[in-house]
Design an enzyme around this catalytic site. Structure first.
Site, PDB file in Angstrom:
ATOM      1  CE  LYS A  24       3.653  -1.987  -5.440  1.00 57.51           C
ATOM      2  NZ  LYS A  24       4.000  -0.683  -5.986  1.00 57.51           N
TER       3      LYS A  24
HETATM    4  C1  PLP Z   1       5.155   0.030  -6.310  1.00 55.83           C
HETATM    5  C2  PLP Z   1       5.035   1.385  -6.930  1.00 55.83           C
HETATM    6  C3  PLP Z   1       6.079   1.945  -7.704  1.00 55.83           C
HETATM    7  C4  PLP Z   1       7.424   1.259  -7.891  1.00 55.83           C
HETATM    8  O1  PLP Z   1       7.349   0.158  -8.755  1.00 55.83           O
HETATM    9  P1  PLP Z   1       8.555  -0.911  -8.806  1.00 55.83           P
HETATM   10  O2  PLP Z   1       8.062  -2.009  -9.666  1.00 55.83           O
HETATM   11  O3  PLP Z   1       8.750  -1.340  -7.376  1.00 55.83           O
HETATM   12  O4  PLP Z   1       9.745  -0.225  -9.352  1.00 55.83           O
HETATM   13  C5  PLP Z   1       5.876   3.184  -8.279  1.00 55.83           C
HETATM   14  N1  PLP Z   1       4.715   3.856  -8.092  1.00 55.83           N
HETATM   15  C6  PLP Z   1       3.700   3.358  -7.358  1.00 55.83           C
HETATM   16  C7  PLP Z   1       2.464   4.162  -7.171  1.00 55.83           C
HETATM   17  C8  PLP Z   1       3.811   2.097  -6.756  1.00 55.83           C
HETATM   18  O5  PLP Z   1       2.798   1.611  -6.010  1.00 55.83           O
END
Ligand code: PLP
Length: 497
Positions: free
Chosen positions: A113
């Site tokens: 993120k």
């Molecule tokens: C948010 C997240 C995801 C999922 O990503 P999306 O863009 O919502 O599909 C996968 N792995 C981790 C560790 C995340 O924090």
């Protein structure tokens, strides 16, 4: 470049407006009117660019209302060695002759993120100015863990903004709680909510939708905004790292420029994999996009059958950031795959909210099938994959990445496809240390978080990220818990402070 809504033809806005408002007034998501193209010759040149240089190139194709200088500022504020514990920002780790892992977790909160939330605040602050807004921005976030911390780190001490995060008192891991409760910065607030994630989310949505609160905040000099994953400003930075991964494969001679690769993405809200789709549509040489899910496999079924049906049991798994039954960003894919048919998209979304279900027309299904593959695995398979990857490659992966690796292994076994593949790795293994240790350690596990971190370090040899190691000595700054229908009074207190 203008942005339009997925649900009507009523709006046509600049990227600054799309980023400031987050969601279109008709409830749709903002999408670029046309997807910009990058020629192969240019992609070849990317091999000599740094992450920040490449980011600026890609962003300039989408945020055309930002000046060159503004974009330079945004990129310089985000992708630096002060924020990321790797000079490469998103290094590519080669597993074997076929697969490489794209490590997206070297940012300040150890989850992918950060790739978007480190730069979003810079986009937003500039968007505010560009749209003539004279109030400051108050960001409210309801989080089940990763997003809240990443948003706090992104927005801390960013001028003209304040950020307040609400998390469910019993709904986040110990590490996540510590990460948030010790947050520094002069413009931040963290509150736990006496309830579950839904209570926190509902509370925040109620504030956003309340005319009276909006006016009160405005009188205090603030306008609400959101940092959630449907904001275009969070999606666009994610396109960059797929070009980056490709350029590193070219640079190291793994592929020739023009060769196609496959990309595997552990998926929740469909943001990360959608960014890979945009990269492909822009001209990046990609063959298959492989969507990996945990036991919440609503997307696997959708990609295999064309029927999206969220009417199923919600599973709590060891890859919690993918525990999701409504993948909001899929709406953008449907818009593009339907030839921008906003009426049809709106129909699907209405059906989803009324019946929890929709099925797409055959031509849309065929188009999706030509690009996407999908698979899923359960917790036991996830742990087995962490173990086998560790034993075979001496490489430690977190639970989310393991889901992707498992689905990739199943895919290659089934198809015999030997295309060079990039697996997106979304979290540092230390962030999910308990589940990772259960997979690779034979002995009994200690209780405390820091003991778990030490043990994982001993076994894996992986460097402990400074931001997690440093938690031990940080003092708890935020320990307020509020009742689930009392969020606004906390926000108001924060705004008058
Ligand atoms: C948010 C997240 C995801 C999922 O990503 P999306 O863009 O919502 O599909 C996968 N792995 C981790 C560790 C995340 O924090």
């Amino acid at each position: 470049m203008k942005y339009i809504s997925t649900r009507s033809d009523k709006y046509k806005v600049d990227s600054a407006e799309a980023i400031k408002t987050g969601i279109a007034p008709d409830g749709g998501l903002f999408v670029p009117e046309e997807i910009p193209q990058v020629a192969l010759g240019e992609i070849e040149g990317f091999a000599s660019l740094s992450y920040a240089e490449l980011a600026k190139k890609i962003l300039s194709l989408y945020l055309t209302d930002y000046t060159d200088e503004e974009l330079s500022d945004c990129v310089a504020g985000a992708y630096t060695s002060a924020k990321f514990e790797s000079d490469e920002i998103a290094p590519l780790h080669k597993l074997d002759g076929k697969a490489s892992v794209l490590e997206l977790w070297h940012g300040p909160t150890c989850a992918f993120k950060d790739m978007a939330l480190q730069i979003l605040p810079h986009f937003l602050v500039k968007a505010i100015k560009k749209t003539g807004e004279d109030r400051d921005v108050i960001i409210l976030v309801a989080t089940s863990g990763d997003t809240g911390k990443a948003a706090l780190e992104g927005f801390k001490d960013v001028k003209n903004t304040k950020i307040q995060v609400f998390y469910p008192v019993c709904g986040v891991s110990k590490i996540q709680k510590l990460q948030m409760a010790t947050q520094d910065g002069s413009n931040v607030s963290v509150i736990s909510v006496d309830g579950n994630f839904d209570d926190a989310q509902t509370g925040v949505k109620k504030i956003f939708g309340n005319e009276e609160y909006i006016n009160e905040a405005s009188d205090l000099g603030y306008v609400f905004s959101s940092a959630n994953s449907i904001n275009w400003g969070r999606l666009v930075p994610q396109i960059v790292y797929y070009f980056y991964a490709y350029s590193r494969l070219v640079k190291t001679g793994e592929i020739k420029c023009g060769d196609k690769i496959n990309i595997v993405v552990p998926t929740g809200n469909f943001g990360n994999i959608l960014a890979a789709y945009y990269a492909k549509e822009m001209g990046l040489c990609v063959d298959k996009l492989i969507c990996a899910s945990n036991q919440n496999n609503v997307l696997t079924d959708f990609i295999k059958t064309g029927v999206y049906d969220k009417n199923r049991k919600f599973e709590t798994t060891i890859s919690p950031s993918m525990d999701i039954l409504i993948s909001s960003n899929l709406e953008r894919l449907l818009f593009h795959m339907s030839g921008k048919n906003f009426r049809l998209v709106k129909e699907y979304m209405t059906s989803l909210s009324e019946n929890g279900k929709y099925s797409v027309d055959k031509d849309i299904f065929d188009k999706i099938s030509s690009v996407f593959r999908a698979g899923y695995c359960d917790d036991e398979e996830t742990k087995a994959t962490i173990k086998s990857t560790f034993e075979k490659y001496n490489y430690t992966i977190d639970t989310h990445t393991a889901v992707a690796k498992n689905v990739y292994d199943k895919y290659t076994k089934e198809t015999g496809d030997t295309t060079k593949t990039v697996i997106a790795s979304t979290a540092n293994p230390y962030k999910f240390n308990k589940a990772v240790l259960e997979a690779i350690s034979d002995g009994e596990l200690p209780e405390g978080e820091f003991e778990l971190i030490d043990l994982l370090h001993q076994i894996s040899g992986l460097d402990v990220p400074k931001s997690l190691a440093g938690l031990k000595s940080k003092f708890i700054r935020f320990n307020t818990t509020c009742a689930k229908d009392n969020l606004w009074s906390e926000t108001k207190k924060f705004l008058t402070k």
